[in-house]
Design a protein around this motif. Structure first.
Motif, mmCIF file in Angstrom:
data_model
loop_
_atom_site.group_PDB
_atom_site.id
_atom_site.type_symbol
_atom_site.label_atom_id
_atom_site.label_comp_id
_atom_site.label_asym_id
_atom_site.label_seq_id
_atom_site.Cartn_x
_atom_site.Cartn_y
_atom_site.Cartn_z
ATOM 1 N N GLN A 76 4.361 -5.860 0.054
ATOM 2 C CA GLN A 76 5.513 -6.453 0.719
ATOM 3 C C GLN A 76 5.285 -6.586 2.220
ATOM 4 O O GLN A 76 5.660 -7.597 2.833
ATOM 5 C CB GLN A 76 6.761 -5.609 0.452
ATOM 6 C CG GLN A 76 7.282 -5.719 -0.966
ATOM 7 C CD GLN A 76 7.661 -7.144 -1.329
ATOM 8 O OE1 GLN A 76 8.617 -7.707 -0.804
ATOM 9 N NE2 GLN A 76 6.899 -7.743 -2.227
ATOM 10 N N ALA A 77 4.660 -5.582 2.811
ATOM 11 C CA ALA A 77 4.367 -5.639 4.243
ATOM 12 C C ALA A 77 3.388 -6.771 4.548
ATOM 13 O O ALA A 77 3.516 -7.474 5.552
ATOM 14 C CB ALA A 77 3.785 -4.306 4.708
ATOM 15 N N SER A 78 2.422 -6.953 3.668
ATOM 16 C CA SER A 78 1.445 -8.017 3.843
ATOM 17 C C SER A 78 2.104 -9.389 3.766
ATOM 18 O O SER A 78 1.779 -10.296 4.543
ATOM 19 C CB SER A 78 0.354 -7.896 2.769
ATOM 20 O OG SER A 78 -0.557 -8.972 2.846
ATOM 21 N N ILE A 119 -2.669 -5.121 11.068
ATOM 22 C CA ILE A 119 -3.876 -5.077 10.234
ATOM 23 C C ILE A 119 -3.943 -6.283 9.302
ATOM 24 O O ILE A 119 -5.001 -6.579 8.744
ATOM 25 C CB ILE A 119 -3.932 -3.781 9.395
ATOM 26 C CG1 ILE A 119 -2.705 -3.687 8.454
ATOM 27 C CG2 ILE A 119 -4.036 -2.571 10.278
ATOM 28 C CD1 ILE A 119 -2.782 -2.527 7.481
ATOM 29 N N TYR A 120 -2.834 -7.002 9.140
ATOM 30 C CA TYR A 120 -2.798 -8.140 8.214
ATOM 31 C C TYR A 120 -3.037 -9.482 8.894
ATOM 32 O O TYR A 120 -3.383 -10.456 8.238
ATOM 33 C CB TYR A 120 -1.433 -8.198 7.509
ATOM 34 C CG TYR A 120 -1.058 -6.947 6.773
ATOM 35 C CD1 TYR A 120 -1.729 -6.571 5.606
ATOM 36 C CD2 TYR A 120 -0.027 -6.128 7.225
ATOM 37 C CE1 TYR A 120 -1.375 -5.406 4.927
ATOM 38 C CE2 TYR A 120 0.336 -4.978 6.537
ATOM 39 C CZ TYR A 120 -0.338 -4.620 5.396
ATOM 40 O OH TYR A 120 0.005 -3.487 4.724
ATOM 41 N N LYS A 169 -6.034 -8.131 -2.546
ATOM 42 C CA LYS A 169 -6.397 -7.245 -1.435
ATOM 43 C C LYS A 169 -5.676 -5.909 -1.534
ATOM 44 O O LYS A 169 -6.238 -4.866 -1.179
ATOM 45 C CB LYS A 169 -6.099 -7.928 -0.105
ATOM 46 C CG LYS A 169 -7.042 -9.085 0.191
ATOM 47 C CD LYS A 169 -6.848 -9.631 1.585
ATOM 48 C CE LYS A 169 -7.915 -10.661 1.917
ATOM 49 N NZ LYS A 169 -7.789 -11.190 3.290
ATOM 50 N N THR A 170 -4.447 -5.936 -2.017
ATOM 51 C CA THR A 170 -3.702 -4.686 -2.194
ATOM 52 C C THR A 170 -4.334 -3.840 -3.283
ATOM 53 O O THR A 170 -4.510 -2.621 -3.117
ATOM 54 C CB THR A 170 -2.237 -4.993 -2.553
ATOM 55 O OG1 THR A 170 -1.645 -5.791 -1.526
ATOM 56 C CG2 THR A 170 -1.449 -3.702 -2.714
ATOM 57 N N ASP A 202 5.676 -13.343 10.002
ATOM 58 C CA ASP A 202 5.749 -12.825 11.365
ATOM 59 C C ASP A 202 4.690 -13.481 12.252
ATOM 60 O O ASP A 202 4.958 -13.817 13.413
ATOM 61 C CB ASP A 202 5.553 -11.308 11.370
ATOM 62 C CG ASP A 202 6.769 -10.556 10.857
ATOM 63 O OD1 ASP A 202 7.836 -11.186 10.695
ATOM 64 O OD2 ASP A 202 6.646 -9.342 10.614
ATOM 65 N N LEU A 203 3.505 -13.648 11.711
ATOM 66 C CA LEU A 203 2.434 -14.280 12.492
ATOM 67 C C LEU A 203 2.778 -15.740 12.788
ATOM 68 O O LEU A 203 2.505 -16.244 13.882
ATOM 69 C CB LEU A 203 1.105 -14.188 11.740
ATOM 70 C CG LEU A 203 -0.099 -14.841 12.433
ATOM 71 C CD1 LEU A 203 -0.291 -14.295 13.843
ATOM 72 C CD2 LEU A 203 -1.359 -14.632 11.606
#
Length: 319
Positions: A34-36, A169-170, A13-14, A42-43
């Motif tokens: 990394q954010a993804s 957004i992820y 996806k990246t 986090d979710l």
């Protein structure tokens, strides 16, 4: 927490996003990856944090019924089993969970309508009726009930999807895997384990000199695919008669390029595993014909690179 299949999807996806935007640097792509990855955990935290708010809705309804002008006998003497569940108390009093939940600035307070709607749905289900009627009262039973809730109430919830989309957004793409991990956590707690923050990468749960770092795997895969995108895309075009890059679906192109990058970059991963992984991913993100296309082109090009000595595997049976 994140296994290789999930990491391959996130790298795909990246890479796809980078290709569609057309102006993303490698550094920006790495930051996005990394954010993804962080977003998935986090979710998981955010969803596990719904246990206490759902329990509070039940308690509020019981109290409201008791305070009616003319309550029924059932309302005067309600079944408080769900409102008193031990799991909610356990999570609410866990200092490690509460510390990180607050640090992330997560809260369900503004989603009271969703919580009330969700509890109404839960309380109408047979699994909830069985729980409420059971004479047993234990942490294990509470965890089993909430596993039912996470498995049946959230995966296809449009209301939840809107909430998650507004927050990250992820998160929409991460929900199924995060819910699965929440259920694993509940199973462990039901058996007496204490909650602890799961490692972000599955490799962090293993020991031994032969354990390959999953974070390094994902970053190296992205870098290899990004740097060699033009070269590999030309190879794909040349292998398909009467086609050019513009006629190949971008999702298929990215999957094939990632497969080539993985085959070349990682000597310990069997070629069959690489091809199978990207064929499987193509079933969810490609077109109806992607599976056969990705499988055929990857197999052909990997054989070509191997014959040229550009793919070297360190173990037997890896080619």
């Amino acid at each position: 927490m994140l296994n290789r299949r999930i990491l391959r999807i996130k790298v795909f996806k990246t890479l796809y996003s980078s290709e569609m935007n057309g102006n993303s640097s490698l550094a920006e792509a790495e930051m996005q990856l990394q954010a993804s990855c962080e977003a998935a955990r986090d979710l998981y935290l955010f969803m596990l944090g719904i246990v206490r708010p759902l329990t509070a809705v039940a308690a509020e309804r019981i109290e409201a019924a008791r305070n009616k002008f003319n309550p029924t006998e059932e309302e005067k003497n309600p079944n408080t089993k769900f409102a008193d569940n031990v799991l909610a108390v356990l999570i609410d009093s866990d200092p490690d969970f509460q510390k990180i939940f607050r640090k992330k600035k997560f809260s369900w307070d503004q989603y009271d309508l969703f919580l009330k709607k969700t509890f109404s749905s839960i309380s109408s289900k047979p699994y909830y009726a069985r729980y409420m009627q059971s004479p047993e009262s234990s942490l294990k039973e509470d965890c089993l009930l909430f596993r039912h809730i996470f498995e049946e109430e959230f995966a296809d919830s449009e209301d939840l999807a809107q909430i998650l989309e507004s927050m990250s957004i992820y998160w929409g793409e991460d929900l199924p895997y995060s819910l699965t991990y929440v259920c694993k956590t509940l199973e462990a707690i039901g058996k007496g384990a204490r909650w602890s923050l799961p490692p972000l990468y599955l490799s962090e749960t293993r020991k031994g000199d032969d354990v390959e770092d999953d974070r390094a795997f994902s970053l190296n895969l992205l870098r290899s695919a990004y740097v060699n995108y033009g070269k590999y895309s030309d190879m794909v075009s040349e292998s398909v008669s009467n086609w050019d890059n513009d006629r190949i679906v971008t999702t298929d192109m990215c999957l094939i390029i990632l497969g080539l990058a993985e085959a070349v970059t990682f000597p310990t991963i069997p070629v069959k595993v690489t091809i199978n992984e990207y064929v499987e991913i193509s079933k969810y993100f490609g077109t109806p014909k992607s599976r056969m296309f990705v499988n055929g082109i990857l197999d052909r090009l990997i054989q070509k690179l191997a014959s040229e000595g550009k793919i070297a595997k360190t173990g037997k049976g890896l080619l």
